[in-house]
Structures are given as C-alpha cells and as structure tokens.
Design a protein around this motif. Structure first.
Motif, PDB file in Angstrom:
ATOM      1  N   ALA A   5      71.315  52.170  51.247  1.00  0.00           N
ATOM      2  CA  ALA A   5      71.138  52.534  49.839  1.00  0.00           C
ATOM      3  C   ALA A   5      71.064  51.287  48.969  1.00  0.00           C
ATOM      4  O   ALA A   5      71.847  50.346  49.139  1.00  0.00           O
ATOM      5  N   GLY A   6      70.140  51.283  48.036  1.00  0.00           N
ATOM      6  CA  GLY A   6      70.012  50.144  47.127  1.00  0.00           C
ATOM      7  C   GLY A   6      71.065  50.184  46.036  1.00  0.00           C
ATOM      8  O   GLY A   6      71.390  51.254  45.503  1.00  0.00           O
ATOM      9  N   ILE A   7      71.610  49.018  45.693  1.00  0.00           N
ATOM     10  CA  ILE A   7      72.561  48.894  44.589  1.00  0.00           C
ATOM     11  C   ILE A   7      72.041  47.811  43.647  1.00  0.00           C
ATOM     12  O   ILE A   7      71.903  46.657  44.032  1.00  0.00           O
ATOM     13  N   MET A   8      71.718  48.210  42.420  1.00  0.00           N
ATOM     14  CA  MET A   8      71.334  47.263  41.384  1.00  0.00           C
ATOM     15  C   MET A   8      72.470  47.185  40.368  1.00  0.00           C
ATOM     16  O   MET A   8      73.139  48.186  40.106  1.00  0.00           O
ATOM     17  N   VAL A   9      72.672  46.037  39.787  1.00  0.00           N
ATOM     18  CA  VAL A   9      73.731  45.856  38.800  1.00  0.00           C
ATOM     19  C   VAL A   9      73.102  45.467  37.472  1.00  0.00           C
ATOM     20  O   VAL A   9      72.409  44.444  37.376  1.00  0.00           O
ATOM     21  N   ASP A  10      73.353  46.300  36.456  1.00  0.00           N
ATOM     22  CA  ASP A  10      72.831  46.071  35.109  1.00  0.00           C
ATOM     23  C   ASP A  10      74.001  45.642  34.233  1.00  0.00           C
ATOM     24  O   ASP A  10      74.823  46.465  33.829  1.00  0.00           O
ATOM     25  N   ALA A  11      74.084  44.331  33.971  1.00  0.00           N
ATOM     26  CA  ALA A  11      75.206  43.827  33.178  1.00  0.00           C
ATOM     27  C   ALA A  11      75.175  44.392  31.767  1.00  0.00           C
ATOM     28  O   ALA A  11      76.188  44.813  31.215  1.00  0.00           O
ATOM     29  N   GLY A  12      74.002  44.406  31.138  1.00  0.00           N
ATOM     30  CA  GLY A  12      73.859  45.075  29.859  1.00  0.00           C
ATOM     31  C   GLY A  12      74.552  44.379  28.701  1.00  0.00           C
ATOM     32  O   GLY A  12      75.271  43.385  28.854  1.00  0.00           O
ATOM     33  N   ASN A  13      74.357  44.956  27.516  1.00  0.00           N
ATOM     34  CA  ASN A  13      74.803  44.335  26.279  1.00  0.00           C
ATOM     35  C   ASN A  13      76.323  44.302  26.145  1.00  0.00           C
ATOM     36  O   ASN A  13      76.878  43.459  25.452  1.00  0.00           O
ATOM     37  N   GLY A  14      77.008  45.232  26.819  1.00  0.00           N
ATOM     38  CA  GLY A  14      78.457  45.287  26.690  1.00  0.00           C
ATOM     39  C   GLY A  14      79.205  44.310  27.569  1.00  0.00           C
ATOM     40  O   GLY A  14      80.419  44.163  27.443  1.00  0.00           O
ATOM     41  N   THR A  15      78.504  43.627  28.463  1.00  0.00           N
ATOM     42  CA  THR A  15      79.125  42.652  29.359  1.00  0.00           C
ATOM     43  C   THR A  15      78.924  41.251  28.787  1.00  0.00           C
ATOM     44  O   THR A  15      77.786  40.832  28.580  1.00  0.00           O
ATOM     45  N   LYS A  16      79.997  40.534  28.541  1.00  0.00           N
ATOM     46  CA  LYS A  16      79.924  39.238  27.855  1.00  0.00           C
ATOM     47  C   LYS A  16      80.314  38.106  28.811  1.00  0.00           C
ATOM     48  O   LYS A  16      81.398  37.532  28.733  1.00  0.00           O
ATOM     49  N   TRP A  17      79.414  37.822  29.742  1.00  0.00           N
ATOM     50  CA  TRP A  17      79.660  36.730  30.679  1.00  0.00           C
ATOM     51  C   TRP A  17      79.159  35.411  30.108  1.00  0.00           C
ATOM     52  O   TRP A  17      78.089  35.370  29.460  1.00  0.00           O
ATOM     53  N   ASP A  18      79.891  34.327  30.367  1.00  0.00           N
ATOM     54  CA  ASP A  18      79.299  33.008  30.170  1.00  0.00           C
ATOM     55  C   ASP A  18      78.595  32.640  31.480  1.00  0.00           C
ATOM     56  O   ASP A  18      78.664  33.383  32.476  1.00  0.00           O
ATOM     57  N   VAL A  19      77.922  31.514  31.511  1.00  0.00           N
ATOM     58  CA  VAL A  19      77.112  31.175  32.683  1.00  0.00           C
ATOM     59  C   VAL A  19      77.967  31.016  33.926  1.00  0.00           C
ATOM     60  O   VAL A  19      77.639  31.536  35.000  1.00  0.00           O
ATOM     61  N   ASP A  20      79.088  30.311  33.813  1.00  0.00           N
ATOM     62  CA  ASP A  20      79.933  30.083  34.985  1.00  0.00           C
ATOM     63  C   ASP A  20      80.472  31.403  35.536  1.00  0.00           C
ATOM     64  O   ASP A  20      80.517  31.612  36.760  1.00  0.00           O
ATOM     65  N   THR A  21      80.898  32.290  34.646  1.00  0.00           N
ATOM     66  CA  THR A  21      81.408  33.591  35.090  1.00  0.00           C
ATOM     67  C   THR A  21      80.311  34.391  35.779  1.00  0.00           C
ATOM     68  O   THR A  21      80.539  35.018  36.823  1.00  0.00           O
ATOM     69  N   ALA A  22      79.121  34.370  35.212  1.00  0.00           N
ATOM     70  CA  ALA A  22      78.002  35.103  35.810  1.00  0.00           C
ATOM     71  C   ALA A  22      77.686  34.575  37.201  1.00  0.00           C
ATOM     72  O   ALA A  22      77.480  35.351  38.142  1.00  0.00           O
ATOM     73  N   ILE A  23      77.662  33.263  37.347  1.00  0.00           N
ATOM     74  CA  ILE A  23      77.349  32.671  38.661  1.00  0.00           C
ATOM     75  C   ILE A  23      78.403  33.074  39.680  1.00  0.00           C
ATOM     76  O   ILE A  23      78.078  33.525  40.795  1.00  0.00           O
ATOM     77  N   ARG A  24      79.660  32.932  39.329  1.00  0.00           N
ATOM     78  CA  ARG A  24      80.735  33.280  40.274  1.00  0.00           C
ATOM     79  C   ARG A  24      80.686  34.764  40.628  1.00  0.00           C
ATOM     80  O   ARG A  24      80.820  35.144  41.800  1.00  0.00           O
ATOM     81  N   THR A  25      80.463  35.608  39.633  1.00  0.00           N
ATOM     82  CA  THR A  25      80.493  37.057  39.860  1.00  0.00           C
ATOM     83  C   THR A  25      79.317  37.513  40.709  1.00  0.00           C
ATOM     84  O   THR A  25      79.490  38.279  41.668  1.00  0.00           O
ATOM     85  N   VAL A  26      78.136  37.053  40.380  1.00  0.00           N
ATOM     86  CA  VAL A  26      76.954  37.488  41.134  1.00  0.00           C
ATOM     87  C   VAL A  26      77.005  36.954  42.559  1.00  0.00           C
ATOM     88  O   VAL A  26      76.637  37.662  43.510  1.00  0.00           O
ATOM     89  N   ARG A  27      77.456  35.731  42.741  1.00  0.00           N
ATOM     90  CA  ARG A  27      77.577  35.198  44.110  1.00  0.00           C
ATOM     91  C   ARG A  27      78.507  36.060  44.961  1.00  0.00           C
ATOM     92  O   ARG A  27      78.246  36.304  46.143  1.00  0.00           O
ATOM     93  N   ARG A  28      79.575  36.536  44.375  1.00  0.00           N
ATOM     94  CA  ARG A  28      80.488  37.411  45.111  1.00  0.00           C
ATOM     95  C   ARG A  28      79.842  38.771  45.378  1.00  0.00           C
ATOM     96  O   ARG A  28      80.029  39.349  46.462  1.00  0.00           O
ATOM     97  N   MET A  29      79.067  39.266  44.437  1.00  0.00           N
ATOM     98  CA  MET A  29      78.364  40.542  44.643  1.00  0.00           C
ATOM     99  C   MET A  29      77.275  40.424  45.701  1.00  0.00           C
ATOM    100  O   MET A  29      76.935  41.403  46.373  1.00  0.00           O
ATOM    101  N   GLU A  30      76.748  39.231  45.862  1.00  0.00           N
ATOM    102  CA  GLU A  30      75.691  39.032  46.859  1.00  0.00           C
ATOM    103  C   GLU A  30      76.168  39.343  48.277  1.00  0.00           C
ATOM    104  O   GLU A  30      75.355  39.691  49.141  1.00  0.00           O
ATOM    105  N   GLU A  31      77.448  39.269  48.514  1.00  0.00           N
ATOM    106  CA  GLU A  31      77.983  39.626  49.827  1.00  0.00           C
ATOM    107  C   GLU A  31      77.735  41.101  50.147  1.00  0.00           C
ATOM    108  O   GLU A  31      77.767  41.498  51.315  1.00  0.00           O
ATOM    109  N   GLN A  32      77.469  41.903  49.108  1.00  0.00           N
ATOM    110  CA  GLN A  32      77.202  43.336  49.290  1.00  0.00           C
ATOM    111  C   GLN A  32      75.706  43.651  49.193  1.00  0.00           C
ATOM    112  O   GLN A  32      75.320  44.812  49.096  1.00  0.00           O
ATOM    113  N   ALA A  33      74.879  42.622  49.231  1.00  0.00           N
ATOM    114  CA  ALA A  33      73.418  42.791  49.246  1.00  0.00           C
ATOM    115  C   ALA A  33      72.916  43.610  48.074  1.00  0.00           C
ATOM    116  O   ALA A  33      72.155  44.578  48.239  1.00  0.00           O
TER     117      ALA A  33
END
Length: 373
Positions: free
Chosen positions: A192-220
C-alpha cells in the motif's frame, strides 16, 4: 453557442473528512441551448474570498462572455485572462476563472454528447484510488485502525494530511509523526502506498523536516508533500537535496507561471493541480502539458465537492503522467448527496462515468439545503 443564463451557488456544509468542521465553496451553473447546463467550482474557502470571487464572476466574467461564442472555450479563457490583467496574477482572479472555465467545458462536452475526457483523449481507463484524509484521531492506534480500514476496503494508497483540525498531535510532534507512519506501515503491509502531506498546519524548519522525512523513509513513503510554505523555495531545495523521497508541491499555485517556476528549480517530482483554483480545465491542461514535458507526475487535487471530483477525474485520465486519483474516504454531503451517482472506486480503481460532461450534475434539493446565497 450562446450563454442563456448563469447562477452562482455559495455552499456551506459540515465535512466528515475534516472532523465535521464547516467548509465553503462556490458552484456555478452556466446555461446554454436546448436545456443544457455546465457546472464549475471555485474553491475560495473563506466567506470574504468567496464573496470577492462571486463578484468577479457575476460583474466581470459573465458580462464579458454574454455575447461571445461560449463553445470556443479557449477564446473565452483568453478573454477572462485579459480582463483580469489588473487584478494581479493568481489568487481570486484565477479561482473565479476556474469556475467559469470548468462550467464551459462541461457544457461543451454535453453539447457534443461525450464525456469530458473524450474531448482530450483518454490515456488511462482507470487510476488507483488513494484515500486522501486528515489525521485527526486522538491516538496513533485509533488513526491506524481508521486508515488501514480504508486500505482493507480497497483503496490502493493513502495520503496523510498532518497538522489538521481534530484530536491528533500529527503535524505538531515529529516523533509522533514518525511513529504514526511506522505503525501504519506495519498495519497495511509493504504494497500500500503512503504519502505524507505536511500541509499548512505543520511548522517544520529545514533541519526538522530533514530529520523527520529521513526517518519516514525507512517506511518507504511515496512522497512528502508541501513541507513548507510554498513561497519558501530555498527550504524546499535544501530538503530535496537531503532526502531520497520524491517531493510534491503545487496545490497552492494558481497559474502556469507558478508551475514553471517550480519546474525551473528541478527539485519537484509530483505536482498537485486543482482545477477549481488554477484557472479551470484549460489552466489544468496547460500546466499538465508543461509538467509532463519534464517527465514529472501530475496529481489532481480534488478535495471539495463532486463537481471538482468529476472535472479532476476526467483531467487525470487524460494526463499521461497521472499515477493515482485521490478520493475523500468518508461519505459526506458534497460527495455522496450532491449527485445521483457519486464518484467512487471499484476494487481500488476509479473510472469516469460514461455520460456527457464531467459527470457531476448537482441535485437541486441538496443545493438548496446547503446554500447560503
């Protein structure tokens, strides 16, 4: 073909897919000959924006087209673009053009007695259904149970809207977001495909986004969508350089020029297009052509009424690089009550109805039930 009449419908309804909160939109009916009418939609959302959109349609664009051949939709679109020169690029002007253009294409297809996609040429007979949802349950366990249920019911993939209204911490706690995606992957399996839509309500800075997405990448995950405000191009560039997951943007663009600016960066893999915002069917097709020429994915944003869903579906089936079609998974009044035959998937695939136009003919009783003006 001459326009014989037109009417705007401002609607407000409780949306089950948005935790029961009220949403708004504007539908437009344009009448042609022989009792035929076309329907379009303008997603302006807020009351003041819808009021402005309605004024532009009723006092600007409809009078402009009154004596024109509305069967020549391209010429009508060009005339509206010329009229809106001093309004500024994008925004309310593009949203207003969207409703008129969509209605004209629906009417043109009905006059021809053909489904809208037949005017452009179908590339796909059907597309895999994606459950496009807001994560709003109180716990990860409750969210996973709900979302995995949609996959069990036939959806081939899901898009997780983070930072939405409701009970969830999703989008407000990166550790929570990573745990949510991991639990969901464990529940739905590898296919099953999983897409993640951070959207307007998610307030990541660049470092947080990089760390978070890299961890999510483990789940393809299939892609990360709009992780920052769309004006922050440099943040998107920094993230794209640091991850292997495809990057999606575009839902909040309004014109071909906006999509070309993103194409020029070379960092975007998936482009979201909303024909109720990007100057209608004509605007969608122009943007899609530019995106497809670069080998990038076209993904319709169809998160409002069945009118938008119908137009988006036909456009997606005519788009070479479309890979899936998003549906709101919870039945709501603007998807299931508004039209006689709601758009839905069969065994996880979504096909266009074989009837003239985009296939969404609003029911009068439902329009009146939810109409504000």
């Amino acid at each position: 073909m001459q326009m014989s009449g037109a009417e705007c419908f401002v609607l407000r309804w409780p949306e089950p897919n948005d935790f029961g909160h009220e949403r708004m939109t504007l539908l437009l009916r344009i009448d042609g000959a022989a009792g035929l009418s076309g329907w379009g939609e303008a997603i302006a959302m807020w009351p003041e924006a819808i009021k402005a959109t309605q004024i532009l349609i009723e006092q600007g664009f409809l009078p402009l087209l009154r004596d024109r051949d509305i069967g020549d939709v391209e010429a009508c679109w060009q005339a509206m673009k010329a009229q809106s020169w001093w309004y500024g690029e994008g925004g309310i002007a593009s949203i207003a053009i969207s409703a008129v253009d969509m209605a004209l294409w629906d009417l043109k297809a009905k006059e021809a007695g053909k489904p809208l996609v037949a005017l452009f040429g179908a590339v796909h007979e059907s597309l895999p259904a994606c459950a496009s949802l807001h994560v709003n349950q109180a716990t990860i366990e409750a969210s996973v149970a709900e979302i995995s249920g949609h996959i069990t019911a036939g959806f081939r993939s899901t898009k997780l809207g983070l930072g939405k209204r409701g009970l969830s911490r999703a989008g407000r706690d990166p550790d929570y977001d990573v745990a949510l995606v991991a639990a969901l992957r464990a529940a739905v399996g590898p296919d099953a495909g999983i897409m993640v839509d951070a959207g307007n309500g998610t307030k990541w800075d660049v470092d947080t986004a990089i760390r978070t997405v890299r961890r999510m990448e483990e789940q393809a995950i299939a892609w990360i969508e709009e992780p920052f405000n769309p004006i922050d191009v440099e943040a998107h560039k920094a993230l794209a350089a640091a991850i292997s997951t495809p990057l999606a943007v575009g839902e909040r663009e309004y014109t071909l020029a906006g999509y070309r600016r993103w194409l020029d960066t070379g960092i975007v893999d998936v482009f979201g297009l909303d024909p109720a915002r990007i100057e209608g069917v004509t605007g969608f097709r122009r943007a899609a052509a530019a995106i497809e020429a670069e080998g990038k994915v076209v993904n319709a944003h169809a998160w409002s009424t069945a009118v938008l869903t119908g137009a988006s579906l036909h456009l997606s089936l005519a788009s070479k690089t479309a890979e899936l079609f998003e549906l709101k998974p919870l039945p709501g009044p603007m998807q299931f009550d508004l039209v006689e035959d709601p758009f839905w998937h069969v065994n996880g695939l979504v096909s266009a109805p074989d009837r003239p136009g985009h296939g969404a003919e609003p029911r009068t009783a439902i329009l009146e039930r939810y109409r504000l003006s």
